[in-house]
Write an enzyme that holds these catalytic residues in place. Structure first.
Site, PDB file in Angstrom:
ATOM      1  N   PHE A 194       4.030 -14.086  71.408  1.00  0.00           N
ATOM      2  CA  PHE A 194       3.966 -12.597  70.772  1.00  0.00           C
ATOM      3  C   PHE A 194       4.411 -12.945  69.368  1.00  0.00           C
ATOM      4  O   PHE A 194       5.573 -13.308  69.107  1.00  0.00           O
ATOM      5  CB  PHE A 194       4.932 -11.621  71.590  1.00  0.00           C
ATOM      6  CG  PHE A 194       4.709 -10.141  70.875  1.00  0.00           C
ATOM      7  CD1 PHE A 194       3.550  -9.521  70.867  1.00  0.00           C
ATOM      8  CD2 PHE A 194       5.948  -9.639  69.894  1.00  0.00           C
ATOM      9  CE1 PHE A 194       3.585  -8.238  70.252  1.00  0.00           C
ATOM     10  CE2 PHE A 194       5.875  -8.548  69.339  1.00  0.00           C
ATOM     11  CZ  PHE A 194       4.685  -7.892  69.395  1.00  0.00           C
TER      12      PHE A 194
ATOM     13  N   ASP B  31       8.811 -18.976  65.067  1.00  0.00           N
ATOM     14  CA  ASP B  31       8.955 -17.525  65.256  1.00  0.00           C
ATOM     15  C   ASP B  31      10.434 -17.046  65.815  1.00  0.00           C
ATOM     16  O   ASP B  31      10.690 -16.969  66.838  1.00  0.00           O
ATOM     17  CB  ASP B  31       7.864 -16.732  65.776  1.00  0.00           C
ATOM     18  CG  ASP B  31       7.996 -15.185  65.928  1.00  0.00           C
ATOM     19  OD1 ASP B  31       9.191 -14.811  65.518  1.00  0.00           O
ATOM     20  OD2 ASP B  31       6.912 -14.666  66.153  1.00  0.00           O
TER      21      ASP B  31
ATOM     22  N   LYS C 129      14.802  -9.184  64.124  1.00  0.00           N
ATOM     23  CA  LYS C 129      15.415  -8.147  64.797  1.00  0.00           C
ATOM     24  C   LYS C 129      16.874  -7.877  64.646  1.00  0.00           C
ATOM     25  O   LYS C 129      17.407  -6.774  64.008  1.00  0.00           O
ATOM     26  CB  LYS C 129      15.066  -8.511  66.444  1.00  0.00           C
ATOM     27  CG  LYS C 129      13.460  -8.282  66.674  1.00  0.00           C
ATOM     28  CD  LYS C 129      13.160  -8.358  68.043  1.00  0.00           C
ATOM     29  CE  LYS C 129      11.772  -7.537  68.512  1.00  0.00           C
ATOM     30  NZ  LYS C 129      10.821  -8.394  68.692  1.00  0.00           N
TER      31      LYS C 129
END
Ligand SMILES: *Cc1c(COP(=O)(O)O)cnc(C)c1O
Length: 399
Positions: free
Chosen positions: A137, A222, A251
């Site tokens: 993702f 990532d 995040k």
């Protein structure tokens, strides 16, 4: 206003892309949030691995109020101190050479993709293909959706940008076999978050790094979900004794305030003046908060605390698995964990946990994910696992 009224307003006025739980959350403190009826929940979702220092942390409140009174946004036409302090601290704590700020994880990964495309044009004869993994993702923009694996996120939006080649995760031979003259980079999560908290073998990333060196291609990581301390190191790649050529982080970085960044080695940093940009990215407010959060993490060795609390959570989850046969696997690192269930019961379990006062995420139909703040206490970890155990016992007894 009643909860039901807000739910009605959401249905009427908000684009229906999110499947929400029937609670209106109003405030939080540490690991706890309260809904509009005053009911209290342990928050093990944390804005999806975002609230690294817990809710309403004074470090963040203070940085926000201090900076909001001085300067919020002035564009990247001018120098601002918060952005440059944070760029320096991020480079020092990652071993990378240059930072670029944006506003989200997807934008940060998008930046990595553009970096690779430009590098391929200059250094590799126009190569542009990026090797990505099953269950990956990377975000919701068109290019990051193309890099992601989930068909539900991809199918409605074709044609997608081309140039992504998918291989199984945790399989370096598959990467070697997929590498051609058109390949410019490998893009991976060092631990897959949304894919179900999938931890690769210890030798996977080192082997991928060696292959990228041998083939003359970039390794892009990532770390949007794993970066900024989540796995017990400031960055997940630091567990493996390797370095990527560039990485994305977002995040947990500013503890809940929107920020994203990509960090790159000088050797990959070929984006030039005017070739990339952003209005809000790198604004003084988000960067001052990001700097304050990161500085706090470093000064208080929060990654070590994440490791310690994570070991406690791991022990508790393993002992849960030993008592409850529905739990077939426990996997994770630091403070990102999942338990795999022997049946697609995560939705039912998440709903019951909500009733019992625990917010937890069904990362897959068969898996529950735990991503509490780094400031979580052992007592809160115990309480959360106790609730999950009770809920799973009820579900298993009904069958
Ligand atoms: C959440 C996530 C993204 C996307 O971040 P947004 O801020 O939602 O755009 C990208 N990559 C990974 C690994 C993520 O976990």
């Amino acid at each position: 206003m009643q909860t039901e009224n807000w739910i009605e307003i959401e249905h009427k006025y908000y684009l229906q892309t999110a499947k929400r739980f029937p609670v209106v959350l109003e405030r939080g403190e540490g690991t706890i949030v309260w809904d509009s009826d005053g009911k209290q929940y342990l928050d093990f979702v944390g804005g999806i691995a975002v609230t690294s220092l817990g809710h309403a942390n004074p470090i963040i409140v203070e940085a926000l109020t201090r900076q909001a009174q001085k300067l919020i946004t002035v564009s990247n036409l001018y120098y601002t101190v918060p952005q440059l302090k944070l760029a320096k601290l991020l480079c020092e704590s990652s071993g990378m050479d240059k930072a670029f700020f944006c506003n989200s994880g997807a934008e940060a990964v998008e930046g990595l993709i553009k970096l690779a495309r430009k590098w391929g044009k200059v250094k590799r004869d126009g190569a542009y293909e990026i090797i990505v993994a099953d269950d990956a993702f990377h975000g919701r923009t068109l290019a990051t959706v193309a890099a992601s694996a989930n068909e539900l996120y991809r199918a409605p939006f074709t044609p997608l940008p081309e140039g992504f080649v998918r291989v199984p995760y945790n399989d370096v031979e598959a990467i070697k076999a997929a590498t051609t003259g058109k390949t410019v980079a490998v893009l991976l999560e060092p631990l897959q978050g949304e894919g179900g908290v999938n931890v690769p073998d210890d030798d996977y990333l080192p082997a991928v790094r060696s292959w990228c060196d041998e083939a003359g291609i970039l390794l892009l990581l990532d770390e949007v979900q794993t970066g900024a301390g989540r796995t017990g190191k400031m960055f997940c790649f630091q567990h493996y004794g390797i370095e990527p050529d560039a990485l994305a982080v977002a995040k947990a970085l500013a503890g809940g305030v929107a920020i994203g960044a990509f960090l790159t080695k000088d050797s990959a940093a070929l984006l030039g003046p005017g070739e990339h940009g952003t209005t809000f990215g790198g604004n003084a407010l988000a960067c001052e908060v990001g700097y304050s959060v990161l500085k706090y993490m470093i000064d208080n060795d929060l990654p070590a605390q994440v490791t310690k609390r994570g070991e406690h959570l791991e022990r508790r989850l393993i002992s849960l698995a030993n008592r409850q046969p529905m739990v077939t696997e426990v996997r994770g690192k630091g403070l990102i964990w999942a338990i795999e269930l022997d049946r697609p019961a995560s939705e039912a379990a998440v709903n019951r946990c909500l009733e019992e006062g625990l917010l937890i995420n069904g990362v897959k139909p068969t898996a529950l994910r735990f991503v509490p703040p780094f400031t979580v206490s052992e007592e809160e970890l115990d309480r959360a696992v106790d609730i999950v155990e009770r809920v799973l016992r009820e579900i298993s007894e009904e069958k």
